[in-house]
Design an enzyme around this catalytic site. Structure first.
Site, short mmCIF file in Angstrom:
data_model
loop_
_atom_site.label_atom_id
_atom_site.label_comp_id
_atom_site.label_asym_id
_atom_site.label_seq_id
_atom_site.Cartn_x
_atom_site.Cartn_y
_atom_site.Cartn_z
N THR A 43 0.83 -1.21 0.00
CA THR A 43 0.00 0.00 0.00
C THR A 43 0.87 1.25 0.00
OG1 THR A 43 -1.76 -1.14 1.18
CG2 THR A 43 -1.80 1.26 1.26
N HIS A 46 2.10 1.88 -3.43
CA HIS A 46 1.07 2.52 -4.26
C HIS A 46 1.09 4.04 -4.03
CE1 HIS A 46 -0.93 -0.96 -5.96
NE2 HIS A 46 -1.01 -1.53 -4.77
#
Length: 347
Positions: A43, A46
């Site tokens: 995450t 990202h």
């Protein structure tokens, strides 16, 4: 002290910045934790890349990060069950506590969840504030490097434990950190065979080190025959999709045995077209969507696993870096040269 070192997403676009910020004060019902070790998650990558998901979800400026271990530094008002100096980690999903899902034991799918390092300031900092009910005291026999990994290990644990795997053939597609954690969890849970599909040779090598029985390149032209051979021609009984790749999802559903079970953790970047009739309905397949960790059942399971089998995950921790080298960690992950990167935040 009034300021702390942090890793912050200052605005839209690629990259992060090492800077300083004010040390937060714990509100009533919160604790202030001095961070010792933090882990870089997919995450976070990202957000670093600023892809379409990050652009739609994250509102800079924001201190990122949600995997960590540290010690309690200060207690907010009304916190009774914790103490200063206690070594802890924390559940990164901060729930409302009063919706239907929270009240029936399904807080991991709370309709108003806020995620540490995504929706509020996270743990890539010398100090982080979290609600007291999210704090997880770490067993004294679990080392810091393992205690920082309750969050990603918990994702793998939730995925594996969502269905029985004992004496069953398990197919895992995707050998990122969570897919790799799932291998020894499935083996410890009694899986007959664990078959892993992963295109990256570095990750395939680590999959073997942590206990996979068979590891295949996704682009192997003979992959379907090999998986069927490994499973007596019937296909795997359980399919754990960890990659988010639509082709991997279709491959797993195609090969899964009749009456098989599927748990989906990987998040596809776009819609995936499936043949529902042939691959799911007529085969009598059960599909589960997996998000986060069951609070706090999964945490107890992870604690038991780490106390008994902690060293088995050592090959997955490929890098331990100083906090100021955080960008190197992101670059190594992006180049597929690292799996789990840990940062030494406090010295």
């Amino acid at each position: 002290m009034s300021a702390m070192n942090v890793v912050k997403k200052q605005g839209p676009g690629r990259g992060i910045e090492i800077t300083t910020d004010a040390i937060p004060e714990p509100a009533p019902g919160e604790v202030l934790i001095k961070v010792n070790i933090a882990g870089i998650c997919g995450t976070d990558l990202h957000i670093y890349r600023w892809d379409a998901w990050a652009e739609s979800r994250v509102k800079p400026p924001l201190i990122i990060g949600h995997e960590f271990i540290g010690t309690i530094y200060a207690l907010g008002k009304n916190v009774k069950h914790l103490r200063i100096g206690q070594r802890v980690s924390a559940e990164g999903h901060i729930t409302c506590g009063h919706c239907k899902y929270c009240r029936n034991g399904q807080g991991h799918i709370c309709k108003d969840v806020k995620i540490l390092g995504v929706d509020r300031n996270g743990c890539f900092a010398e100090f982080v504030c979290v609600p007291a009910e999210n704090v997880w005291p770490v067993h004294p026999d679990i080392p810091d490097f393992y205690g920082a990994l309750f969050d990603p290990l918990g994702n793998a644990m939730h995925t594996v434990m969502a269905q029985p795997v004992s004496m069953k053939n398990v197919l895992i597609t995707g050998a990122g950190s969570i897919g790799l954690f799932a291998i020894p969890i499935a083996k410890e849970s009694g899986a007959k065979k664990v078959i892993v599909v992963e295109p990256n040779p570095f990750k395939r090598e680590i999959a073997l080190k942590v206990g996979a029985d068979h590891v295949l390149d996704f682009y192997d032209s003979d992959i379907r025959r090999k998986i069927l051979d490994y499973t007596d021609g019937l296909g795997p009984d359980v399919f754990l999709e960890m990659s988010g790749n639509g082709q991997s999802l279709r491959l797993g559903l195609e090969l899964l045995s009749n009456g098989g079970e599927v748990s989906l953790l990987g998040i596809p970047p776009r819609e995936v077209e499936l043949n529902l009739a042939e691959q799911i309905i007529f085969k009598g397949i059960t599909i589960r969507g997996i998000t986060g960790r069951r609070m706090f059942e999964t945490w107890y399971q992870c604690e038991s696993f780490l106390l008994k089998n902690g060293k088995v995950i050592d090959p997955i921790i490929t890098h331990v870096l100083d906090f100021e080298d955080v960008e190197k960690g992101f670059m190594e992950m992006e180049a597929n040269k690292a799996i789990k990167v840990l940062l030494k935040v406090s010295k």
